[in-house]
Design an enzyme around this catalytic site. Structure first.
Site, PDB file in Angstrom:
ATOM      1  N   ASP A 126       0.836  -1.195   0.000  1.00 56.22           N
ATOM      2  CA  ASP A 126       0.000   0.000   0.000  1.00 56.22           C
ATOM      3  C   ASP A 126       0.873   1.247   0.000  1.00 56.22           C
ATOM      4  O   ASP A 126       2.090   1.188   0.233  1.00 56.22           O
ATOM      5  CB  ASP A 126      -0.979  -0.017   1.175  1.00 56.22           C
ATOM      6  CG  ASP A 126      -0.283  -0.001   2.524  1.00 56.22           C
ATOM      7  OD1 ASP A 126       0.421   0.980   2.820  1.00 56.22           O
ATOM      8  OD2 ASP A 126      -0.444  -0.965   3.296  1.00 56.22           O
ATOM      9  N   ALA A 127       0.267   2.377  -0.265  1.00 56.70           N
ATOM     10  CA  ALA A 127       1.032   3.614  -0.463  1.00 56.70           C
ATOM     11  C   ALA A 127       1.885   3.970   0.751  1.00 56.70           C
ATOM     12  O   ALA A 127       2.991   4.514   0.601  1.00 56.70           O
ATOM     13  CB  ALA A 127       0.081   4.767  -0.791  1.00 56.70           C
TER      14      ALA A 127
END
Length: 267
Positions: A126-127
């Site tokens: 994820d970011a």
């Protein structure tokens, strides 16, 4: 009266016909050596042991392969022999997304590596998560690595709050945590210092590590993936990338074949 025998074709036609029947391509042991399986002698031993197949058939010494279209497998796992296959190890920084394009204009991991040939990420981070990602255009190997049934583990370092993780919480993480999409598989967990937990999983549920810690009462303030199966590199700076060495490609194939050793976490 017997009919006259048909005349022999010209010698040059005989030669052309015989040449067309000869095997073409590169010797299999040379192809294996080029993909990191060791010296040609070692590769000959692999073939002699019956561990190599070409297009589903057990290969024999002397076999030649057309690397553009033949499918070569070792221990049942496809190995990329087609020209143009690339394998990049990337240290993804925080804030970079693993999609090829982002509707919000955020930087993507694809922008870190060369634009050609086109590659894709094996799994996702994820970011907000940092660390190692594998990018490749070898779909066969990528599917093997990403599938949880092959047990390629991923190791993370998590900074958590509260800083002290109780023995009971560690035991829950090791045994499996109930999430809204099911119970997680057993994990390897250590707590080397307050606020820091090392955890190794082989599943790929969405934001799994963060949700596991939330389930046992801790927030993750920073999460870094430090290893993918046998792949690790402490010298690779955030935002940097490099190509895998031939031996690393071999180690990945061995990992998804289920014959790899256990990789000890660095201390």
């Amino acid at each position: 009266m017997a009919p006259d025998p048909e005349p022999e074709p010209p010698l040059w036609e005989q030669w052309a016909e015989q040449s067309a029947q000869l095997p073409t391509g590169e010797r299999l042991q040379k192809v294996l050596a080029a993909t990191g399986w060791g010296s040609r002698r070692v590769c000959e031993d692999l073939i002699a042991a019956g561990r190599v197949t070409v297009n589903g058939e057990v290969a024999v010494l002397g076999r030649r392969v057309e690397v553009d279209h033949d499918r070569v497998e070792v221990d049942g796992v496809p190995i990329g022999v087609k020209p143009g296959l690339v394998y990049y190890l990337v240290n993804k920084p925080r804030g970079v997304v693993t999609t090829s394009k982002d509707t919000h204009g955020r930087p993507t991991v694809i922008e870190i590596v060369p634009h050609e040939p086109r590659v894709f990420s094996v799994g996702r981070l994820d970011a907000d998560t940092e660390g190692l990602l594998l990018l490749t255009n070898d779909g066969d190997l990528a599917n093997r690595i990403a599938h949880p049934s092959h047990g390629v583990d991923k190791e993370y370092l998590a900074e958590v709050t509260p800083a002290r993780v109780s023995p009971g919480a560690l035991r829950q993480l090791r045994d499996g945590v109930r999430l809204d999409d099911g119970v997680t598989a057993p994990a390897k967990v250590s707590h080397p210092e307050p606020g820091l937990v090392r955890i190794t999983i082989h599943e790929g549920k969405n934001r799994q590590v963060r949700r596991m810690f939330e389930a046992v009462g801790h927030d993750v303030t920073r999460l870094v993936r430090t290893r993918i199966g046998p792949l690790s590199d402490r010298t690779l700076a955030p935002g940097a990338w490099r190509e895998l060495h031939a031996a690393e490609r071999r180690s990945l194939i061995e990992a998804v074949a289920g014959d790899s050793p256990q990789y000890d976490s660095p201390t």
